[in-house]
Design a protein around this motif. Structure first.
Motif, mmCIF file in Angstrom:
data_model
loop_
_atom_site.group_PDB
_atom_site.id
_atom_site.type_symbol
_atom_site.label_atom_id
_atom_site.label_comp_id
_atom_site.label_asym_id
_atom_site.label_seq_id
_atom_site.Cartn_x
_atom_site.Cartn_y
_atom_site.Cartn_z
ATOM 1 N N ASN A 160 0.876 -0.911 -0.289
ATOM 2 C CA ASN A 160 -0.299 0.013 -0.016
ATOM 3 C C ASN A 160 0.733 1.310 -0.364
ATOM 4 O OD1 ASN A 160 -2.604 -1.608 0.089
ATOM 5 N ND2 ASN A 160 -3.375 -1.366 1.548
ATOM 6 N N ASN A 161 1.671 0.770 0.282
ATOM 7 C CA ASN A 161 2.894 2.708 -0.173
ATOM 8 C C ASN A 161 3.167 2.769 -0.851
ATOM 9 O OD1 ASN A 161 5.035 0.175 -0.423
ATOM 10 N ND2 ASN A 161 5.662 1.557 -0.444
ATOM 11 N N THR A 164 0.517 5.330 -1.507
ATOM 12 C CA THR A 164 1.149 6.906 -0.694
ATOM 13 C C THR A 164 2.155 7.529 -2.004
ATOM 14 O OG1 THR A 164 0.235 6.250 1.347
ATOM 15 C CG2 THR A 164 2.356 7.999 1.143
ATOM 16 N N TRP A 190 -6.468 6.337 -5.754
ATOM 17 C CA TRP A 190 -5.201 6.250 -4.588
ATOM 18 C C TRP A 190 -5.418 6.148 -3.194
ATOM 19 C CZ3 TRP A 190 -3.296 1.962 -5.222
ATOM 20 C CH2 TRP A 190 -2.684 1.111 -6.116
ATOM 21 N N GLN A 194 -6.901 4.745 0.084
ATOM 22 C CA GLN A 194 -5.802 4.682 1.416
ATOM 23 C C GLN A 194 -6.337 5.350 2.503
ATOM 24 O OE1 GLN A 194 -3.584 3.199 1.174
ATOM 25 N NE2 GLN A 194 -1.593 4.232 1.632
ATOM 26 N N THR A 197 -8.086 2.145 3.564
ATOM 27 C CA THR A 197 -6.886 1.792 4.398
ATOM 28 C C THR A 197 -7.276 2.040 5.699
ATOM 29 O OG1 THR A 197 -5.776 1.028 2.003
ATOM 30 C CG2 THR A 197 -4.280 1.127 4.620
ATOM 31 N N SER A 206 -3.623 8.885 10.116
ATOM 32 C CA SER A 206 -3.415 8.733 8.304
ATOM 33 C C SER A 206 -5.009 9.288 7.880
ATOM 34 C CB SER A 206 -3.532 6.852 8.532
ATOM 35 O OG SER A 206 -2.315 6.155 9.064
#
Length: 408
Positions: A160-161, A164, A190, A194, A197, A206
Motif C-alpha cells: 500500500n505504500n 502513497t 489512490w 488509502q 485503508t 492517517s
C-alpha cells in the motif's frame, strides 16, 4: 451537456452489473463501549473464535449469523479492494507511463503485477466456494480457501505504500506541470483507496492526514473523468465508490453519486450480468456479439420484473438498451464479463443474498452513527480479515490443509 450527463450516468450504471454486492454488508461485531442499539448486538470476534469456527465453517455459516456476516463482508471488501489495486496500477501506467518523474514508482508497481493477479485469483476461488457453501453444497476446502484468500489479501496490503508514493509523486510533478484530469483522477483514486485503508485499520491519524491532503478533482469532475475510461475500469472504480458509500467512508466521488440512484437500477443490471456470466462460463457465448445478445435479452427480462419506477428511471436516461449504453462508451464484451475479477463476485448470488439479508444493513444508512461507532464498524472488518489470515496457524487447520503460497 446532455450527452455528457448520460455518459456519466451510464458510468454509474456500469457498476450495477455487480451493484448490490456491497449492499447491507456491515452487520459486524463492534466495540460495545462505542456503539449502542442494534449495532451493539453483534458479538466481538476473537482470534480463537475465528480459528475454532473455521474448523467447521460450513456449519457455522448456517447457524451463526454474526460469523456468516463477518466472513461474507470480509470477502467482498477484500475482493473489491484487490480489484481496485490492480486496476489503479493499470490506470497509473496509462496516465503516467510516458512521464519520467513516475518511472521509479511505476517500475515497482509493475513488479507486483504477478502478485496482484495471484491475489485476485485466490479471492475469486474463495468467493466461488463461499457461494457454494451458502447454497448448501458440501465444500470441504472452504475454510482453507478462505484463509488463503485472507493471507493473499494481507500480503497485497504490504504494497500500500505504493499508493502513497504515487500520490506524492503526482503532487510534486504538478508543482511545475499541468496534468490532465485523467492523471488527477488516478491520483485521487489512490488517495481514496488509502482512506479506505485507514478506515479498515481504525487509523484516525492517517484518515485525518489524507483528508487534509485532499482531492484534486471535485466529485463532478471525477465522474466526468471516470467516463473517459472503459467498462472494466468504470466497474472497479464505481464499485469501490459504492463500497465507500456503504461503509460511510466519505470520499469526493462517493459524495457525487446518489446512493438511491444506484440502488434503484442496480438489481436489474446485476441480474442481467449474472445470467450473462453464467452463459459465458457454460460456453453458450463465445464472442462479443453472442454476449451482447444474451446480455440484452437478460436485461429485458430483468426489466419485466422491475418496478415501474425503476423502469421509468432507466428509460429516462437511456439505460434500458444495450446499444444506447454502447453509444455512451459502455461496451459489453466477453472478456469484460467473463474475465474481469470484479465480476466474479457479482455472479455469486448467494454471497449477494447474504449481504441483502444482514441484520444491521449498512453503515451508510444507520442513522445517528457517530464517528467512533463508524470507525468501530470499519475496523472490525479489518480485524476479521487479519484474524482469518492468522487462523492458518491453528494446529487443527494446519493438520488438515496446506496453505497456498502467495509470493510477496
Amino acid at each position: 451537456m446532455k450527452k455528457k450527463s448520460i455518459i456519466i450516468l451510464c458510468s454509474v450504471v456500469a457498476v450495477c452489473a455487480i451493484g448490490l454486492i456491497t449492499s447491507h454488508f456491515v452487520d459486524w461485531p463492534v466495540n460495545h463501549d462505542e456503539a449502542d442499539g442494534d449495532i451493539a448486538k453483534a458479538a466481538k470476534f476473537s482470534r480463537e473464535e475465528v480459528s475454532e469456527k473455521l474448523t467447521n465453517m460450513e456449519e457455522f455459516l448456517q447457524t451463526d449469523s454474526a460469523f456468516k456476516d463477518g466472513i461474507v463482508a470480509a470477502q467482498v471488501v477484500m475482493q473489491t479492494r484487490a480489484a481496485q489495486f490492480g486496476t489503479l496500477v493499470d490506470m497509473s501506467n496509462e496516465v503516467a507511463g510516458k512521464i519520467p518523474a513516475f518511472a521509479e514508482v511505476l517500475k515497482e508497481m509493475n513488479a507486483q503485477r504477478e502478485l496482484v493477479n495471484n491475489v485476485a485469483n485466490s479471492l475469486a476461488e474463495s468467493a466461488e466456494k463461499l457461494n457454494a457453501a451458502l447454497g448448501g453444497e458440501e465444500c470441504p476446502d472452504l475454510a482453507q480457501s478462505t484463509i488463503n484468500a485472507s493471507l493473499a489479501y494481507t500480503t497485497l496490503q504490504k504494497q500500500n505504500n505504493l499508493a502513497t508514493r504515487f500520490i506524492e509523486t503526482t503532487d510534486k510533478y504538478l508543482e511545475t506541470a499541468q496534468g490532465d484530469d485523467k492523471l488527477k483522477l488516478v491520483r485521487d483514486q489512490w488517495l481514496e483507496y488509502q482512506q479506505m485503508t485507514a478506515a479498515l485499520e481504525g487509523d484516525k491519524a492517517s484518515a485525518e492526514a489524507l483528508a487534509k491532503k485532499g482531492n484534486l478533482l471535485s466529485g463532478e469532475q471525477a465522474l466526468a473523468a471516470v467516463g473517459k475510461y472503459g467498462l472494466a475500469e468504470q466497474l472497479v472504480i464505481l464499485q469501490s465508490c459504492e463500497l465507500a458509500q456503504n461503509m460511510n467512508v466519505e470520499t469526493k466521488l462517493s459524495n457525487a453519486i446518489s446512493q438511491q440512484t444506484l440502488e434503484r437500477i442496480c438489481s436489474v443490471f446485476r441480474n442481467a450480468a449474472e445470467v450473462t456470466v453464467k452463459s459465458v462460463n457454460d460456453g453458450l457465448a463465445l464472442n462479443n456479439q453472442e454476449v451482447e445478445k444474451i446480455f440484452s435479452n437478460a436485461l429485458d427480462e430483468a426489466m419485466k420484473n422491475a418496478s415501474t419506477e425503476v423502469v421509468a428511471s432507466m428509460q429516462k436516461f437511456g439505460l434500458n438498451n444495450v446499444q444506447k449504453m454502447a453509444n455512451a462508451r459502455i461496451v459489453v464484451n466477453a472478456q469484460t464479463l467473463a474475465n474481469a475479477q470484479i465480476m466474479k463476485i457479482g455472479s455469486a448470488s448467494k454471497v449477494m443474498e447474504a449481504f441483502n439479508t444482514s441484520t444491521l444493513g449498512n453503515a451508510g444508512k444507520i442513522q445517528n452513527l457517530n464517528q467512533n461507532q463508524n470507525f468501530s464498524l470499519n475496523q472490525t472488518i479489518g480485524n476479521v480479515i487479519s484474524q482469518t489470515a492468522a487462523a492458518n496457524n491453528s494446529e487443527k487447520l494446519n493438520g488438515k490443509k496446506k496453505k497456498r503460497k502467495i509470493d510477496s
